[in-house]
Design an enzyme around this catalytic site. Structure first.
Site, PDB file in Angstrom:
ATOM      1  N   ASP A 107       0.891  -1.171   0.000  1.00  0.00           N
ATOM      2  CA  ASP A 107       0.000   0.000   0.000  1.00  0.00           C
ATOM      3  C   ASP A 107       0.923   1.214   0.000  1.00  0.00           C
ATOM      4  O   ASP A 107       1.649   1.447   0.978  1.00  0.00           O
ATOM      5  CB  ASP A 107      -0.888  -0.029   1.255  1.00  0.00           C
ATOM      6  CG  ASP A 107      -1.787   1.198   1.347  1.00  0.00           C
ATOM      7  OD1 ASP A 107      -1.522   2.201   0.645  1.00  0.00           O
ATOM      8  OD2 ASP A 107      -2.739   1.165   2.147  1.00  0.00           O
ATOM      9  N   TYR A 164      -8.971  15.111  -6.720  1.00  0.00           N
ATOM     10  CA  TYR A 164      -8.040  14.278  -7.508  1.00  0.00           C
ATOM     11  C   TYR A 164      -7.073  15.153  -8.291  1.00  0.00           C
ATOM     12  O   TYR A 164      -5.854  14.944  -8.255  1.00  0.00           O
ATOM     13  CB  TYR A 164      -8.816  13.367  -8.460  1.00  0.00           C
ATOM     14  CG  TYR A 164      -7.903  12.652  -9.444  1.00  0.00           C
ATOM     15  CD1 TYR A 164      -7.150  11.554  -9.043  1.00  0.00           C
ATOM     16  CD2 TYR A 164      -7.783  13.104 -10.762  1.00  0.00           C
ATOM     17  CE1 TYR A 164      -6.290  10.920  -9.936  1.00  0.00           C
ATOM     18  CE2 TYR A 164      -6.928  12.469 -11.653  1.00  0.00           C
ATOM     19  CZ  TYR A 164      -6.188  11.381 -11.239  1.00  0.00           C
ATOM     20  OH  TYR A 164      -5.327  10.769 -12.113  1.00  0.00           O
ATOM     21  N   SER A 217      -1.015  13.828 -13.928  1.00  0.00           N
ATOM     22  CA  SER A 217      -2.199  13.776 -14.796  1.00  0.00           C
ATOM     23  C   SER A 217      -2.337  15.113 -15.510  1.00  0.00           C
ATOM     24  O   SER A 217      -1.964  16.159 -14.952  1.00  0.00           O
ATOM     25  CB  SER A 217      -3.461  13.534 -13.962  1.00  0.00           C
ATOM     26  OG  SER A 217      -4.616  13.745 -14.756  1.00  0.00           O
ATOM     27  N   LYS A 235      -2.879  15.628  -8.083  1.00  0.00           N
ATOM     28  CA  LYS A 235      -1.911  15.486  -9.173  1.00  0.00           C
ATOM     29  C   LYS A 235      -1.141  16.791  -9.382  1.00  0.00           C
ATOM     30  O   LYS A 235       0.022  16.775  -9.807  1.00  0.00           O
ATOM     31  CB  LYS A 235      -2.617  15.040 -10.450  1.00  0.00           C
ATOM     32  CG  LYS A 235      -3.202  13.620 -10.341  1.00  0.00           C
ATOM     33  CD  LYS A 235      -2.120  12.579 -10.027  1.00  0.00           C
ATOM     34  CE  LYS A 235      -2.632  11.147 -10.087  1.00  0.00           C
ATOM     35  NZ  LYS A 235      -1.584  10.142  -9.914  1.00  0.00           N
TER      36      LYS A 235
HETATM   37  N1  LIG Z   1      -6.566   6.193 -16.585  1.00  0.00           N
HETATM   38  C1  LIG Z   1      -6.615   7.512 -16.605  1.00  0.00           C
HETATM   39  O1  LIG Z   1      -7.528   8.124 -17.190  1.00  0.00           O
HETATM   40  C2  LIG Z   1      -5.511   8.310 -15.963  1.00  0.00           C
HETATM   41  C3  LIG Z   1      -5.246   9.605 -16.452  1.00  0.00           C
HETATM   42  C4  LIG Z   1      -4.225  10.357 -15.852  1.00  0.00           C
HETATM   43  C5  LIG Z   1      -3.504   9.819 -14.819  1.00  0.00           C
HETATM   44  N2  LIG Z   1      -3.781   8.576 -14.340  1.00  0.00           N
HETATM   45  C6  LIG Z   1      -2.957   8.053 -13.250  1.00  0.00           C
HETATM   46  O2  LIG Z   1      -2.241   6.948 -13.751  1.00  0.00           O
HETATM   47  C7  LIG Z   1      -1.894   6.083 -12.660  1.00  0.00           C
HETATM   48  C8  LIG Z   1      -2.239   4.660 -13.044  1.00  0.00           C
HETATM   49  O3  LIG Z   1      -3.639   4.582 -13.249  1.00  0.00           O
HETATM   50  P1  LIG Z   1      -4.296   3.563 -14.296  1.00  0.00           P
HETATM   51  O4  LIG Z   1      -5.060   4.369 -15.265  1.00  0.00           O
HETATM   52  O5  LIG Z   1      -3.286   2.620 -14.775  1.00  0.00           O
HETATM   53  O6  LIG Z   1      -5.378   2.872 -13.340  1.00  0.00           O
HETATM   54  P2  LIG Z   1      -5.487   1.344 -12.818  1.00  0.00           P
HETATM   55  O7  LIG Z   1      -6.593   1.379 -11.824  1.00  0.00           O
HETATM   56  O8  LIG Z   1      -5.555   0.418 -13.962  1.00  0.00           O
HETATM   57  O9  LIG Z   1      -4.082   1.121 -12.099  1.00  0.00           O
HETATM   58  C9  LIG Z   1      -3.759   1.686 -10.848  1.00  0.00           C
HETATM   59  C10 LIG Z   1      -3.115   0.615 -10.004  1.00  0.00           C
HETATM   60  O10 LIG Z   1      -2.736   1.218  -8.751  1.00  0.00           O
HETATM   61  C11 LIG Z   1      -3.066   0.290  -7.734  1.00  0.00           C
HETATM   62  N3  LIG Z   1      -3.253   1.002  -6.465  1.00  0.00           N
HETATM   63  C12 LIG Z   1      -4.285   1.790  -6.107  1.00  0.00           C
HETATM   64  N4  LIG Z   1      -4.112   2.217  -4.848  1.00  0.00           N
HETATM   65  C13 LIG Z   1      -2.944   1.686  -4.403  1.00  0.00           C
HETATM   66  C14 LIG Z   1      -2.241   1.751  -3.196  1.00  0.00           C
HETATM   67  N5  LIG Z   1      -2.699   2.438  -2.135  1.00  0.00           N
HETATM   68  N6  LIG Z   1      -1.067   1.098  -3.088  1.00  0.00           N
HETATM   69  C15 LIG Z   1      -0.588   0.366  -4.134  1.00  0.00           C
HETATM   70  N7  LIG Z   1      -1.228   0.250  -5.299  1.00  0.00           N
HETATM   71  C16 LIG Z   1      -2.396   0.907  -5.440  1.00  0.00           C
HETATM   72  C17 LIG Z   1      -4.335  -0.399  -8.216  1.00  0.00           C
HETATM   73  O11 LIG Z   1      -4.548  -1.640  -7.560  1.00  0.00           O
HETATM   74  C18 LIG Z   1      -4.070  -0.541  -9.698  1.00  0.00           C
HETATM   75  O12 LIG Z   1      -3.467  -1.779 -10.013  1.00  0.00           O
HETATM   76  C19 LIG Z   1      -2.618   6.617 -11.455  1.00  0.00           C
HETATM   77  O13 LIG Z   1      -1.719   7.394 -10.673  1.00  0.00           O
HETATM   78  C20 LIG Z   1      -3.690   7.526 -12.042  1.00  0.00           C
HETATM   79  O14 LIG Z   1      -4.065   8.549 -11.156  1.00  0.00           O
HETATM   80  C21 LIG Z   1      -4.764   7.800 -14.914  1.00  0.00           C
END
Ligand SMILES: NC(=O)c1ccc[n+]([C@@H]2O[C@H](COP(=O)([O-])OP(=O)(O)OC[C@H]3O[C@@H](n4cnc5c(N)ncnc54)[C@H](O)[C@@H]3O)[C@@H](O)[C@H]2O)c1
Length: 268
Positions: A76, A169, A156, A173
């Site tokens: 975590d 959120y 982000s 970021k």
């Molecule tokens: N998908 C989007 O639209 C988007 C856009 C901009 C930024 N992001 C950022 O990209 C990153 C990855 O997101 P994603 O799109 O791959 O989503 P995702 O949900 O597929 O992957 C995120 C991963 O982080 C893990 N996670 C969540 N909380 C956690 C914690 N406390 N400790 C350890 N692991 C944890 C989840 O289990 C998951 O496997 C994130 O930081 C998200 O904020 C996503």
């Protein structure tokens, strides 16, 4: 350029991370899985970390099956002890750490800021922001032991071009962007570069956060696509390519950069 030289260049660009060790958080799925796959594909040994043990183990086993040197640790990222153990395990298995990708994160349910429960606000900042601080606390000493290294944070495009109802959120970021730039100034004298990526929306499990559990769906996709000048969402491989670039020696003169991986969203 003669053929032998062209061949040599190809070989070296295919293995930009040969001999390097990378830690990727949030690596069970989405961007993190693509980042781990990309770094491993270019020669890095990779420690994947995630709060989702079952999915993380599956992803790591798939990578290992394809020939990657990889391990998984349940973590975590809001807990210092978990990050300390992750770094210890990685160094024990692979001998050190060169690249730290702070990628884990999530989004709260979409709501006006004034209706967001305080517990949700606090948790967003713990997972998305405190994790970058804890990554520095437990990761920087390891990078220093190797004489330098690279940190890449997943921020982000919402940090600079926020959408409504995602204000906590997006602010988290924004903090990641400022942590990236501040830490870059602190670590430059130590040979550690610190950069970030600013992805636009992608259809990963992340999307279930704002919707309260529903996947994005065709309608949601179309609405988002209309706001992105290049006319599509981000793919995990877009983000992985940008992270790999920032982590590589191709970006050896880049630090404090927050690279928009956004199909032009920030200018559209
Ligand atoms: N998908 C989007 O639209 C988007 C856009 C901009 C930024 N992001 C950022 O990209 C990153 C990855 O997101 P994603 O799109 O791959 O989503 P995702 O949900 O597929 O992957 C995120 C991963 O982080 C893990 N996670 C969540 N909380 C956690 C914690 N406390 N400790 C350890 N692991 C944890 C989840 O289990 C998951 O496997 C994130 O930081 C998200 O904020 C996503």
């Amino acid at each position: 350029m003669d053929d032998a030289k062209i061949g040599a260049n190809l070989a070296s660009s295919e293995a930009r991370f040969a001999g390097k060790v990378a830690v990727v958080t949030g690596a069970a799925g989405g961007f993190g899985r693509a980042i781990a796959r990309r770094l491993a594909g270019e020669g890095a040994a990779v420690a994947l970390a995630d709060i989702d043990s079952a999915k993380g183990k599956r992803t790591t086993a798939q990578l290992a099956k394809r020939g990657a040197t990889a391990l998984f640790k349940t973590v975590d990222v809001s807990r210092g002890d978990d990050l300390r153990r992750l770094m210890e395990r990685t160094c024990g298995a692979f001998g050190g750490i060169d690249i730290l990708v702070n990628n884990a994160g999530y989004c709260h349910r979409a709501k006006p800021l004034w209706e967001l429960p305080e517990a949700d606000y606090d948790r967003i900042f713990e997972v998305n922001v405190k994790s970058v601080y804890l990554g520095a606390v437990h990761g920087v000493p390891r990078l220093l032991e190797r004489g330098g290294g690279v940190i890449v944070n997943t921020a982000s495009i919402g940090a600079v071009r926020p959408r409504p109802r995602l204000t906590a959120y997006n602010a988290s970021k924004g903090a990641v962007v400022t942590l990236t730039r501040g830490l870059a100034t602190e670590l430059a004298p130590h040979g550690i570069r610190v950069n970030a990526v600013n992805p636009v929306a992608a259809d990963t499990d992340f999307m279930k956060g704002p919707s309260g559990g529903r996947p994005l769906g065709e309608k949601g996709r179309e609405i988002l696509e209309a706001t992105i000048p290049l006319g599509r969402l981000a793919e995990p491989d877009d983000v992985a390519a940008a992270v790999a670039y920032l982590a590589s020696d191709d970006a050896s003169f880049l630090t404090g950069v927050c690279l928009d991986v956004d199909g032009g969203r920030s200018i559209g």
